[in-house]
Motif scaffolding. Structure first.
Motif, PDB file in Angstrom:
ATOM      1  N   ILE A  75       0.852  -1.246  -0.134  1.00 28.33           N
ATOM      2  CA  ILE A  75       0.040   0.255   0.003  1.00 28.33           C
ATOM      3  C   ILE A  75       0.981   1.247   0.033  1.00 28.33           C
ATOM      4  CG2 ILE A  75      -1.977  -0.936   1.334  1.00 28.33           C
ATOM      5  CD1 ILE A  75      -1.178   0.260   3.537  1.00 28.33           C
ATOM      6  N   PRO A  76       0.268   2.309  -0.482  1.00 24.11           N
ATOM      7  CA  PRO A  76       1.367   3.778  -0.619  1.00 24.11           C
ATOM      8  C   PRO A  76       1.699   4.222   0.718  1.00 24.11           C
ATOM      9  CG  PRO A  76      -0.622   3.457  -1.949  1.00 24.11           C
ATOM     10  CD  PRO A  76      -0.819   2.551  -1.095  1.00 24.11           C
ATOM     11  N   ASN A  77       0.771   4.056   1.493  1.00 20.71           N
ATOM     12  CA  ASN A  77       1.053   4.824   2.821  1.00 20.71           C
ATOM     13  C   ASN A  77       0.271   4.296   4.272  1.00 20.71           C
ATOM     14  OD1 ASN A  77       1.446   6.748   4.975  1.00 20.71           O
ATOM     15  ND2 ASN A  77       1.131   8.274   3.874  1.00 20.71           N
ATOM     16  N   LEU A  78       0.709   3.622   4.956  1.00 18.43           N
ATOM     17  CA  LEU A  78       0.038   3.007   6.179  1.00 18.43           C
ATOM     18  C   LEU A  78      -0.742   3.995   6.940  1.00 18.43           C
ATOM     19  CD1 LEU A  78       2.438   0.452   7.739  1.00 18.43           C
ATOM     20  CD2 LEU A  78       0.167  -0.067   7.022  1.00 18.43           C
ATOM     21  N   ALA A  79      -0.251   5.424   6.853  1.00 16.05           N
ATOM     22  CA  ALA A  79      -1.094   6.416   7.669  1.00 16.05           C
ATOM     23  C   ALA A  79      -2.413   6.689   6.975  1.00 16.05           C
ATOM     24  CB  ALA A  79      -0.196   7.675   7.670  1.00 16.05           C
ATOM     25  N   SER A  80      -2.652   6.346   5.472  1.00  9.15           N
ATOM     26  CA  SER A  80      -3.775   6.808   4.836  1.00  9.15           C
ATOM     27  C   SER A  80      -4.969   6.086   5.591  1.00  9.15           C
ATOM     28  CB  SER A  80      -3.688   6.317   3.625  1.00  9.15           C
ATOM     29  OG  SER A  80      -4.898   6.583   2.773  1.00  9.15           O
ATOM     30  N   PHE A  81      -6.225   6.957   5.628  1.00 11.11           N
ATOM     31  CA  PHE A  81      -7.328   6.405   6.370  1.00 11.11           C
ATOM     32  C   PHE A  81      -7.976   5.234   5.536  1.00 11.11           C
ATOM     33  CE2 PHE A  81      -7.299  11.072   6.847  1.00 11.11           C
ATOM     34  CZ  PHE A  81      -7.004  11.236   8.136  1.00 11.11           C
ATOM     35  N   VAL A  82      -7.882   5.467   4.200  1.00 12.98           N
ATOM     36  CA  VAL A  82      -8.777   4.333   3.468  1.00 12.98           C
ATOM     37  C   VAL A  82      -8.354   2.797   3.549  1.00 12.98           C
ATOM     38  CG1 VAL A  82      -9.499   6.286   2.059  1.00 12.98           C
ATOM     39  CG2 VAL A  82      -7.514   4.932   1.204  1.00 12.98           C
ATOM     40  N   TYR A  83      -7.167   2.808   3.943  1.00  7.17           N
ATOM     41  CA  TYR A  83      -6.339   0.971   3.629  1.00  7.17           C
ATOM     42  C   TYR A  83      -6.731   0.397   4.938  1.00  7.17           C
ATOM     43  CZ  TYR A  83      -4.055   3.032  -0.494  1.00  7.17           C
ATOM     44  OH  TYR A  83      -4.122   3.589  -1.647  1.00  7.17           O
ATOM     45  N   SER A  84      -7.241   0.714   5.977  1.00  8.52           N
ATOM     46  CA  SER A  84      -7.700  -0.028   7.173  1.00  8.52           C
ATOM     47  C   SER A  84      -8.583  -1.034   6.745  1.00  8.52           C
ATOM     48  CB  SER A  84      -8.015   0.933   8.135  1.00  8.52           C
ATOM     49  OG  SER A  84      -9.341   1.752   8.043  1.00  8.52           O
ATOM     50  N   ASP A  85      -9.651  -0.579   5.662  1.00  8.88           N
ATOM     51  CA  ASP A  85     -10.755  -1.450   5.692  1.00  8.88           C
ATOM     52  C   ASP A  85     -10.263  -2.510   4.417  1.00  8.88           C
ATOM     53  OD1 ASP A  85     -12.706  -0.749   7.249  1.00  8.88           O
ATOM     54  OD2 ASP A  85     -13.576   0.905   5.832  1.00  8.88           O
ATOM     55  N   VAL A  86      -9.342  -1.968   3.644  1.00  6.52           N
ATOM     56  CA  VAL A  86      -8.770  -2.945   2.568  1.00  6.52           C
ATOM     57  C   VAL A  86      -7.888  -4.147   3.123  1.00  6.52           C
ATOM     58  CG1 VAL A  86      -7.233  -2.760   0.567  1.00  6.52           C
ATOM     59  CG2 VAL A  86      -8.525  -1.054   0.872  1.00  6.52           C
ATOM     60  N   ILE A  87      -7.212  -3.748   4.196  1.00  5.00           N
ATOM     61  CA  ILE A  87      -6.296  -4.544   4.999  1.00  5.00           C
ATOM     62  C   ILE A  87      -7.356  -5.507   5.512  1.00  5.00           C
ATOM     63  CG2 ILE A  87      -4.676  -4.623   6.983  1.00  5.00           C
ATOM     64  CD1 ILE A  87      -3.549  -2.001   6.090  1.00  5.00           C
TER      65      ILE A  87
END
Length: 349
Positions: A75-87
């Motif tokens: 993922i581009p950036n662990l701090a991004s809001f949107v990736y928690s649900d993707v993970i």
């Protein structure tokens, strides 16, 4: 030597003996490999394995099959809001299939090309999920030629490398339609980078909603920036400096909308009294902003889940489509307090 009082490890041979089948049959059934096994035999093997408490030995499997039973998610950036649900979606699908998921921050490992070579070609993971806007057609073709063990998330490219996307165009259109519904006619778009596929699809949703409503789209109402807070701040500042500023703004990401809200505060613009705003993608933080931000919720959990399922099929040699789309659930509007009818007087910055 077994420690006194400890339970001996149940082996695959134990399961085979109890189920009265060949060990190779047990191995294939528990690995989910396609084969001609009756439903009764498959159910008996699964039931016996559960009753005996059988746990697969990942190290032994790796030695025999060269499989690590590990998947990577870049993922581009662990701090991004949107990736928690993707993970969360990817972890769920991986766990259900007996895999471990390793999440890698692209900003820490270098380029997408570096990650592909270090993780896939060096055998650290069996396959890689790539949620990165830096995947080029050339790189995608190289990945396909050298391994064929990658899935690209939410990015359409010309390559035949498999990818899975959301309906970003429909999502952005939904947010703009809400601004139109309450009476806005001067609506701007804080777009993402001009050369990124996801940005282009969201911009198409904005244009589509405006065109369908018979509203003009002045070119200076489209600001190409990035997805981060600083990009939204800079872009919103530019819009507020126009001779005729917009009364409504659709932001390409939640982070850029947060930056846009900060720019409004700096300029003395009240949201939603003076200007209304909607953001693409939702996260809990949106409900705790001032004001709470109306957002477009996208099926991010399902994106991660279905991408992982596709990758596992690919690893098993099954055929998958070049391009897949997450259709359920469809994009939805999360209405909060950042949208109101436009004020009658001019916007004073």
């Amino acid at each position: 030597m077994t420690t006194p009082g400890a339970r001996a490890r149940v082996t695959l041979l134990d399961v085979a003996a109890a189920a009265e089948v060949d060990p190779s049959t047990v191995s294939r059934v528990l690995r989910g490999v396609n084969q001609r096994v009756s439903d009764d035999t498959r159910e008996r093997i699964v039931r016996v394995a559960a009753e005996l408490g059988y746990v697969a030995n990942a190290n032994a499997r790796s030695l025999v099959s060269s499989e690590t039973m590990t998947l990577g998610l870049l993922i581009p950036n662990l701090a991004s809001f949107v990736y928690s649900d993707v993970i969360r979606g990817a972890v769920t699908a991986a766990r259900e299939a007996g895999y471990i998921l390793v999440v890698v921050d692209a900003s820490e490992i270098g380029t997408t090309s570096d990650a592909f070579h270090r993780m896939v070609l060096e055998g650290r993971v069996d396959g890689l999920l790539i949620a990165s806007g830096t995947v080029t057609d050339t790189l995608a073709e190289e990945m396909l030629r050298q391994s064929g063990r990658c899935i690209i998330l939410n990015r359409l490219i010309e390559s035949s490398q498999p990818s899975i996307i959301e309906d970003d165009e429909a999502g952005m259109r939904l947010g703009v339609e809400e601004l139109i519904r309450v009476g806005h006619t001067r609506i701007a778009c804080l777009a993402g980078p001009e050369d990124v596929d996801t940005s282009r699809r969201r911009l198409a949703g904005y244009r589509g909603a405006m065109t369908a409503a018979g509203m003009p789209v002045p070119e200076d109402y489209i600001v190409y920036a990035g997805y981060e807070e600083s990009d939204g701040y800079t872009g919103m500042t530019h819009l507020l400096e126009l001779q005729e500023p917009p009364t409504g703004v659709a932001a390409v990401s939640l982070a850029s909308a947060i930056g846009a809200l900060a720019a409004c505060t700096s300029a003395g613009i009240r949201v939603p009294d003076d200007l209304s705003m909607v953001a693409f993608h939702d996260a809990p933080i949106a409900g705790f902003l001032a004001p709470p931000l109306t957002t477009v919720s996208m099926p991010l959990f399902e994106l991660g889940q279905q991408a992982t399922q596709l990758l596992i099929k690919l690893l098993k040699g099954e055929s998958i489509p070049t391009t897949s789309k997450v259709t359920e659930p469809s994009p939805s509007l999360v209405v909060r307090e950042s949208i109101a009818a436009p004020r009658s007087g001019p916007l004073a910055v």
